[in-house]
Design a protein around this motif. Structure first.
Motif, PDB file in Angstrom:
ATOM      1  N   GLY A 165      13.825   2.967   0.250  1.00  0.00           N
ATOM      2  CA  GLY A 165      12.921   3.886  -0.430  1.00  0.00           C
ATOM      3  C   GLY A 165      12.063   3.190  -1.458  1.00  0.00           C
ATOM      4  O   GLY A 165      10.863   3.478  -1.594  1.00  0.00           O
ATOM      5  N   GLY A 166      12.650   2.244  -2.192  1.00  0.00           N
ATOM      6  CA  GLY A 166      11.887   1.508  -3.189  1.00  0.00           C
ATOM      7  C   GLY A 166      10.788   0.660  -2.573  1.00  0.00           C
ATOM      8  O   GLY A 166       9.686   0.566  -3.108  1.00  0.00           O
ATOM      9  N   ALA A 167      11.091   0.049  -1.437  1.00  0.00           N
ATOM     10  CA  ALA A 167      10.082  -0.762  -0.756  1.00  0.00           C
ATOM     11  C   ALA A 167       8.929   0.108  -0.278  1.00  0.00           C
ATOM     12  O   ALA A 167       7.750  -0.238  -0.452  1.00  0.00           O
ATOM     13  CB  ALA A 167      10.718  -1.505   0.422  1.00  0.00           C
ATOM     14  N   ALA A 168       9.265   1.247   0.317  1.00  0.00           N
ATOM     15  CA  ALA A 168       8.219   2.146   0.799  1.00  0.00           C
ATOM     16  C   ALA A 168       7.385   2.692  -0.352  1.00  0.00           C
ATOM     17  O   ALA A 168       6.145   2.739  -0.285  1.00  0.00           O
ATOM     18  CB  ALA A 168       8.849   3.298   1.583  1.00  0.00           C
ATOM     19  N   ALA A 169       8.053   3.085  -1.438  1.00  0.00           N
ATOM     20  CA  ALA A 169       7.338   3.619  -2.593  1.00  0.00           C
ATOM     21  C   ALA A 169       6.540   2.534  -3.292  1.00  0.00           C
ATOM     22  O   ALA A 169       5.410   2.761  -3.739  1.00  0.00           O
ATOM     23  CB  ALA A 169       8.331   4.252  -3.573  1.00  0.00           C
TER      24      ALA A 169
END
Length: 247
Positions: free
Chosen positions: A204-208
């Motif tokens: 999720g952090g990478a996508a965000a």
């Protein structure tokens, strides 16, 4: 927030205050900010300091070992990023000393909930530092992870640090060979959830991080830790009130 409980299992878990859910959520936050820093700040970690130590070692080898370039070894020239993160992490650990000392002097065996407040404030400050040099952002975010690591250590679940997964992986694999039974399955389930939480948080952090601003992604992390801090404080206050009422 559930009351303090014993978490048993093959991982050698001992009595802790708080809940397994708290540990899982904090691990997800670590995965989130780690991946954000990696994709947005030059492939540098803020929670996984082992990786930063390797990056620094590679830089030393590239610059000081004769013939490295001739051997076809090329590493990205980035010494300040990993160093800033390592330094910030150490500062975060040092900042945690005072609350821990106060807690110890008062005879309190629980992790000081104020550590979670400090972590949330550090993560929130990255919003203001969004336009600052990346080394400063990395240092502040890493300091937050240092504080979180101290909190997790005080919770004292063996194999779970919330900021790295090596110990969790060792404990998880070892769990299958120790103390078979229902208690073992509980420990294995918790360790598995922690591993998945970091992985999902990192995804999720990478996508965000590739979509949203630096301030937004760190603001969300700060809000999550802030909610945990409020929950821990509220649960503890309720227990103290119940204790006074029953006295």
């Amino acid at each position: 927030m559930a009351r303090g409980r014993k978490v048993h299992g093959t991982a050698g878990l001992r009595e802790v205050r708080g809940t397994a859910g708290l540990v899982v959520l904090l691990t997800a936050v670590a995965g989130w900010v780690d991946s954000v820093s990696y994709v947005r700040s030059g492939s540098v970690f803020v929670a996984n300091q082992t990786g930063n130590a390797v990056f620094l070692a590679v830089q030393v080898a590239e610059r000081w070992v004769p013939g490295v370039h001739h051997a076809g070894v090329v590493a990205e020239a980035d010494t300040y990023g990993p160093f800033s993160s390592l330094l910030g992490f150490c500062v975060g650990v040092a900042v945690s000393v005072l609350p821990l000392r106060r807690s110890r002097r008062s005879g309190d065996r629980e992790p000081p909930w104020v550590l979670l407040v400090i972590e949330a404030l550090l993560l929130a400050s990255v919003i203001v530092l969004a336009a600052a040099p990346r080394e400063l952002r990395l240092g502040v975010a890493a300091a937050a992870m240092g504080v979180q690591s101290v909190y997790a250590a005080k919770v004292a679940i063996r194999g779970i640090s919330t900021t790295t997964l090596t110990g969790t992986l060792v404990a998880l694999i070892s769990a299958f060979a120790e103390e078979p039974g229902r208690r073992a399955r509980k420990g294995i389930a918790l360790l598995t959830l922690v591993w998945l939480a970091y992985t999902v948080g990192a995804w999720g952090g990478a996508a965000a991080g590739l979509t949203w601003s630096i301030g937004t992604v760190h603001g969300l992390a700060a809000a999550a830790v802030g909610l945990v801090a409020v929950a821990v404080w509220s649960e503890r206050r309720g227990r103290l009130r119940d204790g006074v009422a029953s006295a």
